[in-house]
Design an enzyme around this catalytic site. Structure first.
Site, mmCIF file in Angstrom:
data_model
loop_
_atom_site.group_PDB
_atom_site.id
_atom_site.type_symbol
_atom_site.label_atom_id
_atom_site.label_comp_id
_atom_site.label_asym_id
_atom_site.label_seq_id
_atom_site.Cartn_x
_atom_site.Cartn_y
_atom_site.Cartn_z
ATOM 1 N N HIS A 111 41.436 45.626 42.939
ATOM 2 C CA HIS A 111 41.190 44.980 41.785
ATOM 3 C C HIS A 111 42.162 45.669 40.484
ATOM 4 O O HIS A 111 41.440 45.800 39.498
ATOM 5 C CB HIS A 111 39.923 44.443 41.305
ATOM 6 N N HIS A 182 37.500 36.008 38.655
ATOM 7 C CA HIS A 182 36.570 36.526 39.363
ATOM 8 C C HIS A 182 34.900 36.257 38.792
ATOM 9 O O HIS A 182 34.014 36.981 38.793
ATOM 10 C CB HIS A 182 36.366 38.232 39.306
ATOM 11 N N GLU A 316 37.772 33.360 44.875
ATOM 12 C CA GLU A 316 38.839 33.726 44.293
ATOM 13 C C GLU A 316 40.243 33.430 44.836
ATOM 14 O O GLU A 316 40.345 33.792 45.917
ATOM 15 C CB GLU A 316 38.821 35.485 44.508
#
Ligand code: BGC
Length: 354
Positions: A111, A182, A316
């Site tokens: 991420h 997210h 996602e």
């Protein structure tokens, strides 16, 4: 539970890195309300009507900016970048150069790194009480990625109960990019137990198997005959505890499905019989990653209830994990002079039981 409200704006007003932070709220003509913060360009709250005519908050999060800063990072509602999901060993080669990123998750990069986009204070502009544009310029070399990346994330709330998220970016050097949102959803209301009873549907024939470090093996495998077959709606919890290596590697669902749908057709949906609320996801991205909240920490959310394991799930929309190292995956390369464009739509419907 008709007590859901948007958090107090004053709980989000502070200064971080010499920048002011805010809570921005939008309301549409049918009464749906959302709240966003410039801390990580995050979606904080989504209030939609349930089958009892009450507005319930279907997105997990915290009721103050300190909640987001202090909780163990779960990327709640965040814009995740520059490269969401995993890059194996935090290494890749691009245009003949080797790049090395922080290994912040089990030896991999996850991420966008330690101080990814989810922790930046974005500039913002609010238009006509229906759209918020967030801007962030990521310096060349930030978190190890090449090129200055000029990024815009826009959230629009339509009168059709849709949240449309548009991502745009430009770079000064050849780079890799993968942006997503997210948000964790619980269509029974955040803090309302686990989400295993939601009916999930994913219109995908193929998924990406992973290894024990949660990196795609490179194979694109059929879902037919596996626990990954959500082509007809199935409860999230139905197979989650199956003795299946793929689920054991990830402690649940944490897998990317191939999206071959045009953006006009939903790639995925979730439905709660309890609330009557359905969420549909539309996207231009080639993948949809289902994460069932397997690693949620025991922290307290907006309503004061703890977020337990599986307390929310994420859809996602994104390019495939580890794409920089897997040339047969759709390209994540952005060149100077090009514009990166992608879109995610979360649409909320109230379904009446037959
Ligand atoms: C990842 C999970 C990770 C989670 C962190 C998800 O997108 O796929 O593996 O634990 O984010 O919140």
């Amino acid at each position: 539970m008709s007590t859901y409200k948007l958090p107090l704006a004053t709980n989000f007003t502070t200064k971080i890195d010499n920048k002011n932070t805010h809570l921005i709220t939008l309301k549409n003509r049918t009464g749906m309300q959302i709240a966003l913060t410039d801390y990580g360009a995050r979606l904080v709250s989504v209030l939609v009507p349930n089958n009892r005519g009450e507005l319930i908050d279907v997105v997990l999060g915290y009721d103050s900016i300190n909640g987001y800063i202090e909780a163990q990072e779960q990327y709640q509602g965040a814009t995740v970048g520059r490269f969401c999901n995993r890059i194996a060993a935090g290494k890749f080669t691009l245009a003949g150069e080797n790049y090395e990123l922080a290994q912040n998750n089990n030896g991999n990069s996850l991420h966008g790194g330690i101080e990814g986009f989810h922790r930046k204070i974005w500039d913002r502009q609010v238009s006509f009480n229906k759209q918020v544009d967030f801007y962030y310029v990521s310096p060349d070399g930030e978190e190890g990625f090449p090129g200055e990346l000029n990024t815009t994330v826009s959230y629009e709330l339509t009168n059709n109960n849709e949240i449309i998220i548009r991502f745009r970016a430009r770079t000064t050097k050849t780079t890799v990019i993968n942006l997503t949102n997210h948000a964790y959803f619980n269509l029974e209301g955040e803090g309302h137990g686990d989400s295993l009873g939601h009916e999930i549907c994913i219109h995908s024939d193929e998924y990406l198997p992973i290894n024990e470090k949660q990196i795609p093996t490179g194979e694109i495998a059929p879902v037919a005959g596996t626990v990954f077959d959500f082509r007809t709606p199935k409860m999230l919890g139905l197979d989650i505890g199956a003795a299946e290596e793929q689920l054991i590697f990830a402690s649940g669902y944490d897998h990317t499905f191939v999206n071959n749908q045009p953006i006009s057709q939903a790639i995925a949906s979730a439905y709660s019989k309890t609330s009557g609320i359905e969420l549909e996801v539309y996207t231009s991205e080639p993948g949809i990653h289902l994460y069932s909240g397997n690693f949620m920490a025991d922290d307290k959310g907006k309503s004061g209830n703890k977020y337990l394991r599986y307390g929310g799930f994420c859809f996602e929309a994104q390019h495939y994990p580890d794409s920089p190292n897997q040339p047969h995956f759709p390209s994540v390369i952005l060149q100077p002079g090009e514009e990166f464009n992608s879109e995610i739509r979360f649409k909320f419907n109230l379904k009446k039981e037959a």
